[in-house]
Design a protein around this motif. Sequence first.
Motif, PDB file in Angstrom:
ATOM      1  N   ILE A   1       0.848  -1.193   0.000  1.00  0.00           N
ATOM      2  CA  ILE A   1       0.000   0.000   0.000  1.00  0.00           C
ATOM      3  C   ILE A   1       0.883   1.242   0.000  1.00  0.00           C
ATOM      4  CG2 ILE A   1      -1.792   1.271   1.257  1.00  0.00           C
ATOM      5  CD1 ILE A   1      -2.438  -1.502   2.629  1.00  0.00           C
ATOM      6  N   LYS A   2       0.717   2.109  -0.980  1.00  0.00           N
ATOM      7  CA  LYS A   2       1.504   3.338  -1.064  1.00  0.00           C
ATOM      8  C   LYS A   2       1.022   4.348  -0.028  1.00  0.00           C
ATOM      9  CE  LYS A   2       1.859   5.195  -5.098  1.00  0.00           C
ATOM     10  NZ  LYS A   2       1.459   5.619  -6.460  1.00  0.00           N
ATOM     11  N   LEU A   3       1.936   4.766   0.849  1.00  0.00           N
ATOM     12  CA  LEU A   3       1.581   5.734   1.886  1.00  0.00           C
ATOM     13  C   LEU A   3       2.162   7.121   1.616  1.00  0.00           C
ATOM     14  CD1 LEU A   3       2.040   3.605   5.136  1.00  0.00           C
ATOM     15  CD2 LEU A   3      -0.081   4.088   3.900  1.00  0.00           C
ATOM     16  N   THR A   4       3.386   7.175   1.083  1.00  0.00           N
ATOM     17  CA  THR A   4       4.057   8.438   0.781  1.00  0.00           C
ATOM     18  C   THR A   4       4.857   8.225  -0.499  1.00  0.00           C
ATOM     19  OG1 THR A   4       6.262   8.119   1.774  1.00  0.00           O
ATOM     20  CG2 THR A   4       4.446   8.640   3.290  1.00  0.00           C
ATOM     21  N   PRO A   5       5.515   9.254  -1.007  1.00  0.00           N
ATOM     22  CA  PRO A   5       6.340   9.052  -2.208  1.00  0.00           C
ATOM     23  C   PRO A   5       7.455   8.023  -2.030  1.00  0.00           C
ATOM     24  CG  PRO A   5       5.902  11.380  -1.898  1.00  0.00           C
ATOM     25  CD  PRO A   5       5.390  10.688  -0.675  1.00  0.00           C
ATOM     26  N   TYR A   6       7.817   7.707  -0.781  1.00  0.00           N
ATOM     27  CA  TYR A   6       8.923   6.787  -0.551  1.00  0.00           C
ATOM     28  C   TYR A   6       8.563   5.561   0.284  1.00  0.00           C
ATOM     29  CZ  TYR A   6      12.230  10.281  -2.348  1.00  0.00           C
ATOM     30  OH  TYR A   6      12.907  11.157  -3.145  1.00  0.00           O
ATOM     31  N   HIS A   7       7.330   5.427   0.739  1.00  0.00           N
ATOM     32  CA  HIS A   7       7.013   4.378   1.718  1.00  0.00           C
ATOM     33  C   HIS A   7       5.833   3.508   1.293  1.00  0.00           C
ATOM     34  CE1 HIS A   7       9.104   7.555   4.100  1.00  0.00           C
ATOM     35  NE2 HIS A   7       9.740   6.501   4.542  1.00  0.00           N
ATOM     36  N   VAL A   8       6.015   2.185   1.492  1.00  0.00           N
ATOM     37  CA  VAL A   8       4.995   1.189   1.160  1.00  0.00           C
ATOM     38  C   VAL A   8       4.725   0.343   2.395  1.00  0.00           C
ATOM     39  CG1 VAL A   8       4.464  -0.848  -0.239  1.00  0.00           C
ATOM     40  CG2 VAL A   8       5.671   1.102  -1.271  1.00  0.00           C
ATOM     41  N   LEU A   9       3.463   0.200   2.750  1.00  0.00           N
ATOM     42  CA  LEU A   9       3.041  -0.635   3.880  1.00  0.00           C
ATOM     43  C   LEU A   9       2.726  -2.037   3.377  1.00  0.00           C
ATOM     44  CD1 LEU A   9       2.089  -0.858   6.893  1.00  0.00           C
ATOM     45  CD2 LEU A   9      -0.174  -0.170   6.058  1.00  0.00           C
ATOM     46  N   LEU A  10       3.151  -3.055   4.122  1.00  0.00           N
ATOM     47  CA  LEU A  10       2.885  -4.446   3.755  1.00  0.00           C
ATOM     48  C   LEU A  10       3.067  -5.322   4.989  1.00  0.00           C
ATOM     49  CD1 LEU A  10       5.996  -5.885   1.843  1.00  0.00           C
ATOM     50  CD2 LEU A  10       6.041  -3.886   3.315  1.00  0.00           C
ATOM     51  N   PRO A  11       2.611  -6.581   4.950  1.00  0.00           N
ATOM     52  CA  PRO A  11       2.840  -7.473   6.087  1.00  0.00           C
ATOM     53  C   PRO A  11       4.319  -7.810   6.216  1.00  0.00           C
ATOM     54  CG  PRO A  11       1.008  -8.241   4.726  1.00  0.00           C
ATOM     55  CD  PRO A  11       1.713  -7.176   3.944  1.00  0.00           C
ATOM     56  N   ALA A  12       4.784  -7.968   7.439  1.00  0.00           N
ATOM     57  CA  ALA A  12       6.188  -8.312   7.665  1.00  0.00           C
ATOM     58  C   ALA A  12       6.527  -9.684   7.096  1.00  0.00           C
ATOM     59  CB  ALA A  12       6.503  -8.257   9.153  1.00  0.00           C
ATOM     60  N   HIS A  13       5.549 -10.615   7.092  1.00  0.00           N
ATOM     61  CA  HIS A  13       5.871 -11.968   6.621  1.00  0.00           C
ATOM     62  C   HIS A  13       6.209 -11.985   5.136  1.00  0.00           C
ATOM     63  CE1 HIS A  13       1.463 -12.354   5.454  1.00  0.00           C
ATOM     64  NE2 HIS A  13       2.049 -12.916   4.415  1.00  0.00           N
ATOM     65  N   VAL A  14       5.817 -10.946   4.406  1.00  0.00           N
ATOM     66  CA  VAL A  14       6.119 -10.889   2.979  1.00  0.00           C
ATOM     67  C   VAL A  14       7.630 -10.795   2.741  1.00  0.00           C
ATOM     68  CG1 VAL A  14       5.922  -9.425   0.919  1.00  0.00           C
ATOM     69  CG2 VAL A  14       3.887  -9.955   2.276  1.00  0.00           C
ATOM     70  N   ILE A  15       8.325 -10.094   3.609  1.00  0.00           N
ATOM     71  CA  ILE A  15       9.775  -9.957   3.437  1.00  0.00           C
ATOM     72  C   ILE A  15      10.540 -10.957   4.292  1.00  0.00           C
ATOM     73  CG2 ILE A  15       9.604  -7.537   2.794  1.00  0.00           C
ATOM     74  CD1 ILE A  15      10.425  -6.763   5.591  1.00  0.00           C
ATOM     75  N   ASP A  16       9.817 -11.821   4.985  1.00  0.00           N
ATOM     76  CA  ASP A  16      10.431 -12.798   5.866  1.00  0.00           C
ATOM     77  C   ASP A  16      10.535 -14.154   5.168  1.00  0.00           C
ATOM     78  OD1 ASP A  16      11.561 -13.819   8.139  1.00  0.00           O
ATOM     79  OD2 ASP A  16       9.690 -13.930   9.283  1.00  0.00           O
ATOM     80  N   SER A  17      11.319 -15.016   5.707  1.00  0.00           N
ATOM     81  CA  SER A  17      11.392 -16.407   5.300  1.00  0.00           C
ATOM     82  C   SER A  17      11.815 -17.190   6.530  1.00  0.00           C
ATOM     83  CB  SER A  17      12.407 -16.604   4.166  1.00  0.00           C
ATOM     84  OG  SER A  17      13.725 -16.419   4.648  1.00  0.00           O
ATOM     85  N   LEU A  18      11.791 -18.490   6.444  1.00  0.00           N
ATOM     86  CA  LEU A  18      12.154 -19.291   7.607  1.00  0.00           C
ATOM     87  C   LEU A  18      13.632 -19.165   7.953  1.00  0.00           C
ATOM     88  CD1 LEU A  18      10.003 -22.490   6.998  1.00  0.00           C
ATOM     89  CD2 LEU A  18       9.542 -20.549   8.516  1.00  0.00           C
ATOM     90  N   SER A  19      14.395 -18.578   7.043  1.00  0.00           N
ATOM     91  CA  SER A  19      15.823 -18.378   7.314  1.00  0.00           C
ATOM     92  C   SER A  19      16.151 -16.924   7.641  1.00  0.00           C
ATOM     93  CB  SER A  19      16.652 -18.822   6.101  1.00  0.00           C
ATOM     94  OG  SER A  19      16.290 -18.081   4.953  1.00  0.00           O
TER      95      SER A  19
END
Length: 337
Positions: A65-83
């Motif tokens: 979700i675009k919040l500002t010209p430089y910032h995007v909101l998303l779930p933390a698990h999207v950038i996570d992995s089991l490692s």
Amino acid sequence: MNTHALIILFLFAAPFNHVNAAVMLAPGTVLPGQAYIDKGAEYADRIVAIRRVSATGIISYATGIKLTPYHVLLPAHVIDSLSGFRPPERLKVLIGTNFFSPQRTLDVASYATHPTYVSGSNSVGGSVMDMAILKTSLAMQGPFAKLAINPVANGVTITYAGYGMPGLSFDSATTHDGSLRAFRGVTTNPTSQFDDSMYGATFASVSLGLSLPGSGSAGDSGAGGFVSDNEIAFMATSGAGNSFTFGIDLATTAARAFISANTVMPDPPRFAVDLVAGSAQLSLSNLLSGREYSVMRSPTLSGWQEARRFTATAPTESWSEPISPGGRMFYRYEWTE
């Protein structure tokens, strides 16, 4: 795009794989209490796709979700992995109505995850606030999603917009057409799971009415729940087939506090000049590495000439030049996004 700033100076000689979120309906599907909306493209200026690459090179997608010209909101698990968390260089922000043919692709400079979320846990719910904010390397054009003032309530119509594929429960783009989709549903007895001052997470039960119990929709994690054309109240993080959607109520105190703390806009470039031994010592600071800047000069505000062009490799660029014979010079600077 080019951003311009005019400085007037008078020189007188003396800026992961996971449980999927809300199910998106197939085109044309109409069910009681909700409807497929064949206008997902209308949300492409506030919703973006996130491309993520695993350590073994597997590509998958999610929603932001675009919040500002430089910032995007998303779930933390999207950038996570089991490692552990993926490094920023394995993430991209894709702008457009289809992530296979984006209008623009942006690098991720950095990100912040909510302190309750533990990397490698692949967890949603419990005592975890599953949210993160990406900072892009270059600016995005607006408009941007505006956070709703009121928490999600019973009977509220929410329009979800995301890059999920209809009716599939695996996270792969193999059979995904890449399109941004939207559907509309009415909340049913949303219940706050935690004290708002602690986590701000909220169950928002949406009657989906699908005939595929237990299915998810890959790519929908991070789908935005709009209560008006531009006001967003909810971010989907996971779901339970056609039973409910779990996510973050963005009007809660904790969600707003995290967003506010991590969407600080970078300072604009600053231009300075000093007169030293008959020459002008100029500097441009607050520079972003890799961005191209140019400085123009004119003694009359017409007939501008280039004084300096460079690609920033450090926060400040300095140089000198002779003072104008007339004792006056105007400068302007610009940069390319």
